[in-house]
Motif scaffolding. Structure first.
Motif, PDB file in Angstrom:
ATOM      1  N   ARG A 130       0.783  -1.045   0.160  1.00 52.30           N
ATOM      2  CA  ARG A 130       0.192   0.227  -0.205  1.00 52.30           C
ATOM      3  C   ARG A 130       0.980   1.050   0.189  1.00 52.30           C
ATOM      4  O   ARG A 130       1.948   1.124   0.468  1.00 52.30           O
ATOM      5  CB  ARG A 130      -0.951   0.083   1.209  1.00 52.30           C
ATOM      6  CG  ARG A 130      -1.874  -1.016   1.480  1.00 52.30           C
ATOM      7  CD  ARG A 130      -3.187  -0.939   0.519  1.00 52.30           C
ATOM      8  NE  ARG A 130      -4.065   0.067   0.864  1.00 52.30           N
ATOM      9  CZ  ARG A 130      -4.967  -0.318   1.517  1.00 52.30           C
ATOM     10  NH1 ARG A 130      -5.147  -1.477   2.180  1.00 52.30           N
ATOM     11  NH2 ARG A 130      -5.861   0.714   2.069  1.00 52.30           N
ATOM     12  N   VAL A 159      -9.216  -2.599   0.420  1.00 53.11           N
ATOM     13  CA  VAL A 159      -9.319  -2.340  -1.005  1.00 53.11           C
ATOM     14  C   VAL A 159     -10.797  -2.720  -1.483  1.00 53.11           C
ATOM     15  O   VAL A 159     -10.825  -3.977  -1.353  1.00 53.11           O
ATOM     16  CB  VAL A 159      -8.040  -2.787  -1.636  1.00 53.11           C
ATOM     17  CG1 VAL A 159      -8.390  -2.429  -3.369  1.00 53.11           C
ATOM     18  CG2 VAL A 159      -6.766  -2.436  -1.507  1.00 53.11           C
ATOM     19  N   TYR A 201      -9.901   2.469  -4.357  1.00 56.42           N
ATOM     20  CA  TYR A 201      -9.607   2.815  -2.839  1.00 56.42           C
ATOM     21  C   TYR A 201     -10.713   3.808  -2.442  1.00 56.42           C
ATOM     22  O   TYR A 201     -10.853   4.801  -3.279  1.00 56.42           O
ATOM     23  CB  TYR A 201      -8.301   3.292  -2.893  1.00 56.42           C
ATOM     24  CG  TYR A 201      -7.022   2.413  -3.396  1.00 56.42           C
ATOM     25  CD1 TYR A 201      -6.222   1.544  -2.608  1.00 56.42           C
ATOM     26  CD2 TYR A 201      -6.619   2.572  -4.783  1.00 56.42           C
ATOM     27  CE1 TYR A 201      -5.495   0.857  -2.924  1.00 56.42           C
ATOM     28  CE2 TYR A 201      -5.754   1.608  -5.144  1.00 56.42           C
ATOM     29  CZ  TYR A 201      -5.034   0.700  -4.318  1.00 56.42           C
ATOM     30  OH  TYR A 201      -3.869  -0.071  -4.475  1.00 56.42           O
TER      31      TYR A 201
END
Length: 381
Positions: A135, A265, A258
């Protein structure tokens, strides 16, 4: 009049820009988080990914069923292979396989894998030589993303059947190295509203071009490490089907959605080079109406059992046709066979067992999405 038209255009642009969101590091998972996700192995119809820019509306109301699971983030020190990842802060364990992560203000990166390896059917610790980004933040329209990952595993030659080793003739190896690399280049190319499970959520979409590459190298006396392809060419032998499905380069297109209001997610969809959906994972927002758990999958039978020369896998009528991975391990947990293959319900798959030593073995089947596994014991006499 022209002045009013210009004001209208500028106002529309301003509203469009304000409709965008920024994904911050507040969405990063931390120790103690439990992310609720769903893996869907098949989809009726298709997902309309829309165009670039925005604002757009994505209607993913069809994403309301699948196999539920939870990603629980624990302190890395609780992992069974924590000693190999002293720089990690978090660990996630799924199906006895662990993944270790470290986190900063701008990124979460994966350090490697521990626990039970699903391909090898045994415990393996793998540290990434290039650590992929899991991420990152902040994410804004129209920002770029980049991730590179690489690792290698050294194994004994007993993961290959004797028939393959025999085909190499005088080039019989004493060890094996599997190298895996992945490259992802993405762009936050669209924004808008995602409709899913009765909710409307403001999102950013990331579209990424992903390339994975797997190579197998064998260590041969006097010659050192050589690629399996080269050795088979020299020996004038062909690559066995069960190896062919594991090595080589593959290209995918990933779409990820997102939101700054959810740590999951919301949707992650992977398409292969032919634009066929290969993997689909999405968040459980409380609107998943039907669930197919791996425990509900019908068991399969093996015959004859005990076996001497070969064994047949009887595929239940209730299973779905598709790609599966077959692995066979002995009582010590060592992998003695692996083969990706296509299986059809109501038919059987045959495997030669005459090269196996006498004893007890476990044959495991996994679907291509790893949404379930099923294992049956057999005896080689």
């Amino acid at each position: 009049m022209k002045y009013l038209s210009l004001l209208f255009v500028l106002s529309a642009i301003h509203l469009g820009l304000n409709a965008q969101i920024t994904i911050t590091n507040s969405t990063f998972p931390v120790v103690g988080d439990k992310l609720k996700l769903v893996n869907k192995s098949s989809l009726t119809g298709s997902l309309n990914m829309g165009n670039v820019s925005g604002p757009q509306v994505w209607d993913f109301s069809a994403l309301n069923s699948g196999a539920k699971y939870t990603e629980e983030y624990k302190s890395a020190s609780t992992g069974q292979d924590a000693a190999s990842f002293t720089d990690a802060q978090m660990v996630v364990s799924l199906d006895n396989q662990e993944e270790y992560f470290k986190s900063s203000a701008t990124a979460i990166t994966s350090l490697g894998l521990g626990g039970q390896n699903p391909l090898l059917g045994s415990a393996v610790v793998v540290r990434y030589t290039k650590q992929p980004t899991y991420r990152s933040a902040p994410l804004t329209f129209i920002g770029a993303t980049k991730s590179d990952g690489a690792f290698n595993i050294k194994l004994s030659t007993n993961i290959f059947p004797d028939s393959l080793l025999a085909s190499l003739g005088s080039f019989k190896p004493d060890s094996v190295r599997i190298e895996f690399t992945t490259t992802s280049t993405g762009l936050m190319d669209a924004y808008g509203t995602l409709k899913m499970q009765g909710k409307d959520i403001e999102v950013l979409r990331e579209k990424s071009a992903v390339t994975t590459k797997t190579n197998v190298f064998l260590k041969v006396p006097l010659l050192g490490w050589q690629s399996l392809d080269l050795l088979l060419q020299i020996a004038q032998a062909s690559i066995p089907d069960f190896i062919k499905g594991l090595i080589g380069s593959r290209k995918y297109t990933d779409y990820k959605f997102y939101s700054n209001s959810h740590k999951e997610v919301l949707v992650s969809a992977r398409y292969d080079s032919l634009n066929v959906l290969d993997e689909l994972i999405f968040a459980d927002l409380g609107g998943v109406t039907s669930v197919k758990d791996q425990k509900e999958i019908d068991a399969f039978n093996l015959f004859p059992n005990p076996s001497a020369e070969l064994i047949n896998i009887d595929i239940p009528d209730t299973w779905k046709e598709g790609s599966y991975l077959i692995t066979i391990t002995d009582l010590a947990g060592q992998s003695v066979y692996a083969e990706p293959c296509q299986l059809t319900p109501g038919q059987s798959k045959q495997i030669k067992t005459n090269s196996f030593a006498k004893g007890v073995y476990f044959l495991t089947l996994r679907d291509q999405f790893n949404t379930f596994t099923a294992t049956t014991k057999f005896v080689r006499d």
